[in-house]
Design a protein around this motif. Structure first.
Motif, PDB file in Angstrom:
ATOM      1  N   PRO A   1       0.805  -1.231   0.000  1.00 13.60           N
ATOM      2  CA  PRO A   1       0.000   0.000   0.000  1.00 13.60           C
ATOM      3  C   PRO A   1       0.831   1.270   0.000  1.00 13.60           C
ATOM      4  CG  PRO A   1      -0.100  -1.081   2.149  1.00 13.60           C
ATOM      5  CD  PRO A   1       0.539  -2.049   1.208  1.00 13.60           C
ATOM      6  N   PHE A   2       1.966   1.259   0.699  1.00  9.78           N
ATOM      7  CA  PHE A   2       2.753   2.481   0.761  1.00  9.78           C
ATOM      8  C   PHE A   2       3.477   2.752  -0.566  1.00  9.78           C
ATOM      9  CE2 PHE A   2       1.935   2.192   5.255  1.00  9.78           C
ATOM     10  CZ  PHE A   2       1.882   3.519   5.645  1.00  9.78           C
ATOM     11  N   THR A   3       3.854   1.702  -1.271  1.00 11.96           N
ATOM     12  CA  THR A   3       4.427   1.896  -2.608  1.00 11.96           C
ATOM     13  C   THR A   3       3.394   2.504  -3.545  1.00 11.96           C
ATOM     14  OG1 THR A   3       6.004   0.075  -2.390  1.00 11.96           O
ATOM     15  CG2 THR A   3       5.392   0.727  -4.619  1.00 11.96           C
ATOM     16  N   VAL A   4       2.158   2.019  -3.438  1.00 17.07           N
ATOM     17  CA  VAL A   4       1.086   2.549  -4.284  1.00 17.07           C
ATOM     18  C   VAL A   4       0.850   4.028  -3.970  1.00 17.07           C
ATOM     19  CG1 VAL A   4      -1.374   2.406  -4.802  1.00 17.07           C
ATOM     20  CG2 VAL A   4      -0.024   0.311  -4.588  1.00 17.07           C
ATOM     21  N   VAL A   5       0.791   4.367  -2.679  1.00 18.56           N
ATOM     22  CA  VAL A   5       0.509   5.754  -2.297  1.00 18.56           C
ATOM     23  C   VAL A   5       1.629   6.695  -2.737  1.00 18.56           C
ATOM     24  CG1 VAL A   5       0.218   7.325  -0.344  1.00 18.56           C
ATOM     25  CG2 VAL A   5      -0.987   5.139  -0.364  1.00 18.56           C
ATOM     26  N   VAL A   6       2.878   6.337  -2.403  1.00 20.32           N
ATOM     27  CA  VAL A   6       4.006   7.207  -2.747  1.00 20.32           C
ATOM     28  C   VAL A   6       4.192   7.261  -4.255  1.00 20.32           C
ATOM     29  CG1 VAL A   6       6.487   7.572  -2.500  1.00 20.32           C
ATOM     30  CG2 VAL A   6       5.148   6.770  -0.548  1.00 20.32           C
ATOM     31  N   GLY A   7       4.104   6.115  -4.911  1.00 20.02           N
ATOM     32  CA  GLY A   7       4.244   6.086  -6.373  1.00 20.02           C
ATOM     33  C   GLY A   7       3.148   6.875  -7.058  1.00 20.02           C
ATOM     34  N   TRP A   8       1.922   6.795  -6.521  1.00 21.44           N
ATOM     35  CA  TRP A   8       0.791   7.517  -7.111  1.00 21.44           C
ATOM     36  C   TRP A   8       1.009   9.027  -7.059  1.00 21.44           C
ATOM     37  CZ3 TRP A   8      -3.131  10.603  -4.700  1.00 21.44           C
ATOM     38  CH2 TRP A   8      -4.208  10.915  -5.524  1.00 21.44           C
ATOM     39  N   VAL A   9       1.627   9.513  -5.999  1.00 23.99           N
ATOM     40  CA  VAL A   9       1.920  10.943  -5.899  1.00 23.99           C
ATOM     41  C   VAL A   9       2.813  11.385  -7.052  1.00 23.99           C
ATOM     42  CG1 VAL A   9       3.130  12.692  -4.537  1.00 23.99           C
ATOM     43  CG2 VAL A   9       1.617  11.055  -3.395  1.00 23.99           C
ATOM     44  N   PHE A  10       3.852  10.625  -7.318  1.00 26.41           N
ATOM     45  CA  PHE A  10       4.798  11.015  -8.361  1.00 26.41           C
ATOM     46  C   PHE A  10       4.229  10.806  -9.760  1.00 26.41           C
ATOM     47  CE2 PHE A  10       7.717  10.834  -4.814  1.00 26.41           C
ATOM     48  CZ  PHE A  10       8.660  11.802  -5.114  1.00 26.41           C
ATOM     49  N   THR A  11       3.563   9.683  -9.995  1.00 22.93           N
ATOM     50  CA  THR A  11       2.996   9.458 -11.330  1.00 22.93           C
ATOM     51  C   THR A  11       1.872  10.446 -11.623  1.00 22.93           C
ATOM     52  OG1 THR A  11       1.502   7.745 -10.421  1.00 22.93           O
ATOM     53  CG2 THR A  11       3.603   7.011 -11.375  1.00 22.93           C
ATOM     54  N   SER A  12       1.146  10.878 -10.581  1.00 24.64           N
ATOM     55  CA  SER A  12       0.095  11.879 -10.793  1.00 24.64           C
ATOM     56  C   SER A  12       0.696  13.230 -11.145  1.00 24.64           C
ATOM     57  CB  SER A  12      -0.782  11.991  -9.548  1.00 24.64           C
ATOM     58  OG  SER A  12      -1.473  10.788  -9.308  1.00 24.64           O
ATOM     59  N   LEU A  13       1.801  13.581 -10.504  1.00 29.09           N
ATOM     60  CA  LEU A  13       2.493  14.819 -10.860  1.00 29.09           C
ATOM     61  C   LEU A  13       2.919  14.795 -12.322  1.00 29.09           C
ATOM     62  CD1 LEU A  13       4.784  15.505  -7.753  1.00 29.09           C
ATOM     63  CD2 LEU A  13       2.939  16.967  -8.598  1.00 29.09           C
ATOM     64  N   GLU A  14       3.451  13.667 -12.755  1.00 28.71           N
ATOM     65  CA  GLU A  14       3.852  13.515 -14.153  1.00 28.71           C
ATOM     66  C   GLU A  14       2.658  13.645 -15.084  1.00 28.71           C
ATOM     67  OE1 GLU A  14       5.164  12.235 -17.945  1.00 28.71           O
ATOM     68  OE2 GLU A  14       6.201  13.230 -16.292  1.00 28.71           O
ATOM     69  N   GLN A  15       1.551  13.022 -14.723  1.00 27.45           N
ATOM     70  CA  GLN A  15       0.370  13.023 -15.576  1.00 27.45           C
ATOM     71  C   GLN A  15      -0.265  14.405 -15.654  1.00 27.45           C
ATOM     72  OE1 GLN A  15      -1.714   9.304 -15.293  1.00 27.45           O
ATOM     73  NE2 GLN A  15      -3.681  10.275 -15.692  1.00 27.45           N
ATOM     74  N   VAL A  16      -0.295  15.115 -14.546  1.00 27.96           N
ATOM     75  CA  VAL A  16      -0.846  16.469 -14.543  1.00 27.96           C
ATOM     76  C   VAL A  16       0.012  17.398 -15.398  1.00 27.96           C
ATOM     77  CG1 VAL A  16      -1.209  18.511 -13.095  1.00 27.96           C
ATOM     78  CG2 VAL A  16      -2.064  16.291 -12.345  1.00 27.96           C
ATOM     79  N   GLY A  17       1.330  17.313 -15.246  1.00 24.64           N
ATOM     80  CA  GLY A  17       2.208  18.131 -16.066  1.00 24.64           C
ATOM     81  C   GLY A  17       2.058  17.837 -17.540  1.00 24.64           C
ATOM     82  N   GLU A  18       1.928  16.554 -17.859  1.00 28.47           N
ATOM     83  CA  GLU A  18       1.775  16.142 -19.255  1.00 28.47           C
ATOM     84  C   GLU A  18       0.474  16.668 -19.846  1.00 28.47           C
ATOM     85  OE1 GLU A  18       2.687  11.928 -21.214  1.00 28.47           O
ATOM     86  OE2 GLU A  18       0.734  11.995 -20.238  1.00 28.47           O
ATOM     87  N   SER A  19      -0.589  16.708 -19.040  1.00 23.99           N
ATOM     88  CA  SER A  19      -1.889  17.160 -19.535  1.00 23.99           C
ATOM     89  C   SER A  19      -1.974  18.676 -19.644  1.00 23.99           C
ATOM     90  CB  SER A  19      -3.005  16.658 -18.607  1.00 23.99           C
ATOM     91  OG  SER A  19      -2.968  17.325 -17.360  1.00 23.99           O
ATOM     92  N   THR A  20      -0.964  19.387 -19.147  1.00 25.54           N
ATOM     93  CA  THR A  20      -0.990  20.847 -19.150  1.00 25.54           C
ATOM     94  C   THR A  20      -0.047  21.442 -20.186  1.00 25.54           C
ATOM     95  OG1 THR A  20      -1.411  20.722 -16.758  1.00 25.54           O
ATOM     96  CG2 THR A  20      -0.829  22.871 -17.621  1.00 25.54           C
ATOM     97  N   GLU A  21       0.916  20.657 -20.651  1.00 28.92           N
ATOM     98  CA  GLU A  21       1.982  21.229 -21.467  1.00 28.92           C
ATOM     99  C   GLU A  21       1.547  21.609 -22.880  1.00 28.92           C
ATOM    100  OE1 GLU A  21       4.293  17.295 -23.176  1.00 28.92           O
ATOM    101  OE2 GLU A  21       4.733  17.944 -21.151  1.00 28.92           O
TER     102      GLU A  21
END
Length: 334
Positions: free
Chosen positions: A270-290
């Motif tokens: 669960p902690f890998t999912v939570v921490v990983g989700w934070v970083f992959t979401s940052l990547e996805q948000v940046g990608e959707s804004t560029e």
């Protein structure tokens, strides 16, 4: 553009669900090997993982800042287009005069309708896909587009131009590659003709030509953002760092959680999912804004802004039957 107060967590989880499932798999495999197969050696010290995380956080923050800057610059440019378009309407109705009232009204209508055609052609050009854009290539974006409509994808440019151009001008424009550019050129040629025949004062002619130059500049700024992507080397290294972090994260957490007791290592999942989700979401948000014109839910709403300008300009002509503003669909305004 999202018009709600916040995205609901359910919407965000649906948008990122594929990454969540991948993270669960990435975390489960080494954890099962560690706990059930007895492969204690797969657990590695946490320090190198923390260093990777620091680098990933830095590059992700940099990308998101620059992506936001691209989006905000695009919004500023279109704000300028709104203001210049209204100024163009005032110039047309104030500068172009004719003793024949019907002829005067016809000229006003021609110039203003041609300007609306320019905005239409420009937004269609800005909605064209580029190889680096991801709205039509990434599964999570494709599935999200069902919640809204992009008129430029669904409608035909020829049909959209029909109400605003004569048949000869429409045929001429549709044969050109950069249609928006040629529409402003038609405006300039028409002004030149009016000035040559004494129907437009020279000072007014110069002012209106300067306004056309300003519209060219704003179009060029849009084309720069559209045709020059966020540098691929920065986008790539951001993606690589975050993938490296998410793949190595469970290996660094195993020994840490194992210190909690016999079954503590299971908390790695669960902690890998939570921490990983934070970083992959940052990547996805940046990608959707560029890419602020590609047709995503977070784009600059150029369709709605064009309609607003159209309504204002047609009201300047004294028209009563006006198109309705573009409505938001599921809190997304295009």
């Amino acid at each position: 553009m999202f018009t709600g107060r916040n995205y609901k967590i359910r919407e965000f989880l649906i948008w990122t669900r594929r990454d969540i499932l991948k993270l669960m798999l990435i975390a489960a495999i080494p954890t099962l090997l560690y706990q059930l197969a007895g492969w204690k050696w797969v657990g590695i010290p946490w320090v190198p993982i923390a260093l990777i995380g620091t680098a990933a956080a830095f590059i992700a923050g940099f990308k998101n800042t620059q992506s936001y800057n691209r989006m905000w610059e695009a919004r500023t440019i279109w704000g300028g287009i709104v203001n210049s378009s209204r100024a163009w309407g005032i110039m047309v109705t104030g500068y172009i005069r004719n003793a024949n009232n019907e002829e005067e009204q016809r000229l006003h209508r021609t110039f203003i309708y041609r300007h609306i055609a320019w905005m239409t052609a420009l937004r269609f050009q800005l909605r064209e896909s580029r190889s680096w854009e991801n709205i039509k290539t990434k599964a999570y974006n494709i599935s999200y587009t069902k919640f809204y409509h992009v008129q430029e994808w669904e409608n035909n440019l020829e049909d959209e131009l029909t109400p605003f151009l004569s048949d000869s001008e429409k045929a001429y424009i549709l044969q050109r590659k950069n249609r928006a550019t040629q529409l402003i050129a038609l405006q300039s040629d028409h002004l030149k003709e009016l000035n040559a025949t004494g129907k437009l004062d020279t000072l007014c002619y110069v002012e209106m030509e300067n306004m056309l130059k300003e519209l060219y500049e704003q179009q060029g700024k849009c084309e720069r953002i559209k045709n020059f992507p966020y540098p691929r080397q920065f986008a790539s290294i951001n993606l690589f760092f975050i993938r490296l972090l998410t793949y190595s994260l469970p290996f660094g957490l195993l020994n840490e959680f194992a210190k909690l007791g016999e079954h503590g290592a299971w908390l790695t999942i669960p902690f890998t999912v939570v921490v990983g989700w934070v970083f992959t979401s940052l990547e996805q948000v940046g990608e959707s804004t560029e890419n602020p014109f590609e047709g995503g839910a977070n784009d600059v709403p150029i369709t709605s802004m064009s309609r607003t300008i159209e309504i204002d300009l047609r009201e300047m002509l004294g028209e009563k039957e006006l198109p309705a503003p573009v409505p938001a669909m599921n809190n997304i305004l295009m």
